[in-house]
Design a protein around this motif. Structure first.
Motif, short mmCIF file in Angstrom:
data_model
loop_
_atom_site.label_atom_id
_atom_site.label_comp_id
_atom_site.label_asym_id
_atom_site.label_seq_id
_atom_site.Cartn_x
_atom_site.Cartn_y
_atom_site.Cartn_z
N ASP A 112 0.98 -1.05 -0.03
CA ASP A 112 -0.13 0.00 -0.05
C ASP A 112 0.87 1.19 0.03
O ASP A 112 0.48 2.18 -0.84
CB ASP A 112 -1.04 -0.08 1.19
N GLN A 129 0.50 -0.30 -4.50
CA GLN A 129 0.23 -1.09 -5.41
C GLN A 129 -0.85 -2.31 -4.55
O GLN A 129 -1.33 -3.29 -5.22
CB GLN A 129 1.47 -2.13 -5.51
N HIS A 130 -1.34 -1.62 -3.60
CA HIS A 130 -2.45 -2.40 -2.78
C HIS A 130 -3.84 -2.15 -3.77
O HIS A 130 -4.19 -1.17 -3.98
CB HIS A 130 -2.62 -1.97 -1.50
N THR A 131 -4.45 -3.43 -3.68
CA THR A 131 -5.88 -3.37 -4.29
C THR A 131 -6.81 -3.92 -3.20
O THR A 131 -6.35 -4.55 -2.08
CB THR A 131 -5.98 -4.01 -5.41
N GLN A 132 -7.97 -3.76 -3.31
CA GLN A 132 -9.41 -4.05 -2.52
C GLN A 132 -9.04 -5.63 -2.56
O GLN A 132 -9.43 -6.29 -1.62
CB GLN A 132 -10.52 -3.42 -2.74
N ASP A 152 -6.66 -7.60 -2.66
CA ASP A 152 -5.62 -8.07 -1.62
C ASP A 152 -6.19 -8.11 -0.25
O ASP A 152 -6.01 -9.03 0.46
CB ASP A 152 -4.61 -7.09 -1.78
#
Length: 658
Positions: free
Chosen positions: A192, A196-199, A201
């Protein structure tokens, strides 16, 4: 298919209006007419709660509940419960070991006793030394393992609320899962931070470890908030202890994390949480006064709730500049007071929004102001108050709905002309329409066969009235600091609003100007009257006020002049040639001379000055008597409660005399 509709029984009617916004404005108006400002009036309304909504809490009700919860939490127990229990288990294990060694006459037993005698006094140091000790007593070994399990559960529970129950039974697989969870959590936070963090993940993470987070966060931001508040509470717990207790407990925490193989991951997590939420009170000490010793997890929970309640109390007080209901965290309200309190808060927010959306309140550059629509309603309220207090039998000045509308009816009519404001004579107008052939027969009418009368402009007639002379009205209101000190400012403000409303509604042909004066004088616009406050300055510059009033009268030379002065003090300031105000007390000869010169100018304009004196000061009485002698006006000495009655009655008397 037939449907039957009835009363809604499953709670409050979802389609019913939450409140009467006009009633809310009227409640604000009561405070404003008592001298408050719109900002303070709205704040007081929100503190009391919605008018007519007995089942809805106001901010004060919530604030009392928050303070009660804080008091209960502080009295709940002591912070050193884990430390005390750890000492007790340590003493028990050592005692059990000594009991096993005492009957043994061997040198090994004596050596072990010497080793036990040399243990450090602090609990953490003793546990560290005993971590490599070979226990002779199986009971002592079991007690020591119980101690280590306790510390592991309490330490992890202080960081993750759901881990104490998950680790109730020593299970290597459970500990390995915790280690993997922390590694995955730190990796997710690192991603994050790199953007690069996504939901997805987060959803995968919760799919694996959701049972360890009973709060059920919906996204990474909520999870960080949960963990950061708990980590900060742990730091506050340590800061709240004595130096010796802090050192011992910190040592126990480090040992427990080392034993579980979590030291590095916990350090990474702590640094990440602090970097994301430095606004939390990480090291602020808190005092708990209860007698019951609390475990580490329970103590951290108590401190976490106390921090929430402290922040919530600040937001609910709404006593800081620019405070708004949107500042109140709904999630904090839900955690502290329950779901119903969130509904109550939303209802209060709606009243603020509705007052703005329905055109009663306006936020301009962050400042709350009443709109002209709201000022008109408050003026009508002030006028109703004045008329309700008038004694019709004694003064003869009561609420007359036709007063000043356009003069008294004469009984005659005349053809309507563009711009006429006289009432339409309906009977004569219809007769004219019939005589001019404007009757529509059923065959020619377009209204479904009904018979009607067509009217043209020439058919209209108006009722003639006596001509009423327009007036140029000047109300001079003292805004000086003494008006607030004597408690007369609210009455003066209400009087100004009432007079403005009276002229606007019943004497629309009049030109009214309200002038406020303290060290300087200024014209007050109708929409600023309600939010007006007294000036915290020295000076009663009636000279400047009369100058401005004279200009207003000169702009309306054909109007009848009406000048009303409301004051509680003699003139103590005047306007110099350079346009600056000169103040002196007792009043200088120049101040009195210039002020009386303006009085003489008013007299030459045929303007009668009536003075409403709100104080019994001898110098003030001497001055107003001189004004009356020079001008021929009258002097009144009403109480503050009857000021509006006197001013409005005198104005009506002057208007009826013309």
């Amino acid at each position: 298919m037939a449907f039957r509709y009835g009363e809604y029984h499953d709670g409050p009617d979802p389609l019913a209006p939450p409140y009467d916004v006009r009633a809310a404005l009227d409640e604000m108006g009561d405070a404003i007419l008592s001298g408050s400002t719109p900002v303070h009036a709205l704040r007081d309304l929100l503190k009391r709660g919605l008018p007519g909504a007995q089942d809805r809490r106001g901010l004060d009700d919530m604030l009392r509940e928050v303070r009660r919860r804080r008091r209960d939490l502080r009295e709940r127990g002591r912070l050193d419960g884990t430390l005390e229990k750890a000492r007790a288990l340590l003493d028990k294990a050592i005692g059990q070991e000594r009991a096993e060694l005492f009957p043994d006459p061997s040198d090994d037993a004596r050596l072990r006793e010497t080793e036990l005698d040399a243990l450090p006094e602090d609990t953490a140091g003793a546990i560290q030394e005993l971590s490599t000790y070979e226990w002779r007593s199986s009971a002592a070994r079991q007690t020591f393992e119980e101690l280590r399990d306790l510390l592991r559960r309490e330490v992890l529970d202080s960081q993750f609320r759901g881990l104490r129950d998950a680790l109730a039974n020593p299970d290597p697989q459970a500990m390995e899962r915790v280690r993997q969870m922390m590694a995955d959590l730190n990796e997710m936070l690192d991603k994050d931070s790199r953007g690069q963090h996504t939901q997805a993940d987060f959803d995968d993470f919760m799919g694996k470890y959701g049972d360890l987070f009973p709060e059920r966060p919906r996204n990474l931001e909520e999870l960080v908030d949960i963990l950061a508040r708990r980590a900060a509470a742990t730091q506050r717990m340590l800061a709240s202890m004595t130096p010796r207790q802090r050192e011992e407990l910190a040592g126990l925490i480090n040992q427990a994390l080392d034993q579980a193989g979590l030291s590095d991951e916990m350090r990474r997590l702590g640094e990440a949480l602090y970097a994301r939420r430095p606004d939390l009170a990480w090291n602020a000490p808190e005092r708990l006064t209860g007698e019951e010793p609390l475990g580490m997890g329970d103590a951290v929970t108590a401190l976490e709730e106390l921090a929430d309640l402290t922040q919530l109390e600040t937001a609910l007080r709404q006593d800081y500049p620019g405070a708004r209901l949107d500042d109140i965290d709904e999630s904090a309200v839900r955690r502290a007071l329950g779901r119903s309190a969130v509904d109550d808060l939303e209802a209060l927010k709606r009243i603020e929004r509705e007052l703005e959306e329905q055109g009663y309140l306006l936020r301009r550059r962050g400042k709350l102001e009443l709109t002209p629509k709201a000022v008109r309603r408050l003026g009508e309220t002030a006028l109703r108050r004045v008329f309700s207090s008038l004694d019709a039998g004694r003064r003869g000045d009561h609420d007359q709905h036709d007063a000043g509308s356009a003069g008294e009816l004469t009984g005659s009519t005349r053809p309507w002309r563009f711009g006429d404001e006289q009432p339409i004579d309906v009977v004569r107008t219809l007769v004219n329409g019939v005589r001019s052939g404007g009757v529509a027969t059923p065959s020619t009418a377009r209204s479904g066969g009904r018979v009607g009368v067509r009217l043209s402009v020439d058919d209209f007639e108006v009722a003639e009235t006596e001509r009423r002379t327009a007036a140029a009205v000047c109300l001079l209101v003292d805004l000086s600091y003494s008006m607030a000190l004597r408690g007369t400012w609210a009455a003066a403000k209400q009087t100004a609003l009432a007079l403005q409303a009276l002229v606007a509604s019943k004497f629309p042909q009049d030109a009214v100007q309200i002038i406020g004066f303290s060290n300087y004088a200024r014209v007050l616009q109708p929409d600023e009257l309600a939010g007006l406050d007294w000036d915290m300055v020295q000076g009663t510059n009636l000279h400047h006020a009369l100058l401005i009033a004279g200009r207003h009268l000169d702009r309306h030379p054909d109007f009848e002049p009406v000048v009303l002065v409301v004051t509680d003090g003699e003139p103590t300031a005047h306007l110099m040639r350079n346009g600056r105000s000169a103040f002196e007390w007792p009043p200088s000869h120049e101040t009195l001379e210039l002020t009386l010169a303006e009085v003489d100018k008013m007299t030459r304009r045929r303007a009668t000055i009536n003075v409403f004196m709100l104080a019994a000061d001898d110098r003030l009485k001497e001055f107003v008597d001189e004004v009356a002698r020079r001008n021929g006006g009258r002097v009144f000495s009403p109480s503050a409660e009857r000021l509006g009655e006197y001013v409005v009655s005198d104005f009506l008397r002057l208007r009826r005399a013309r």
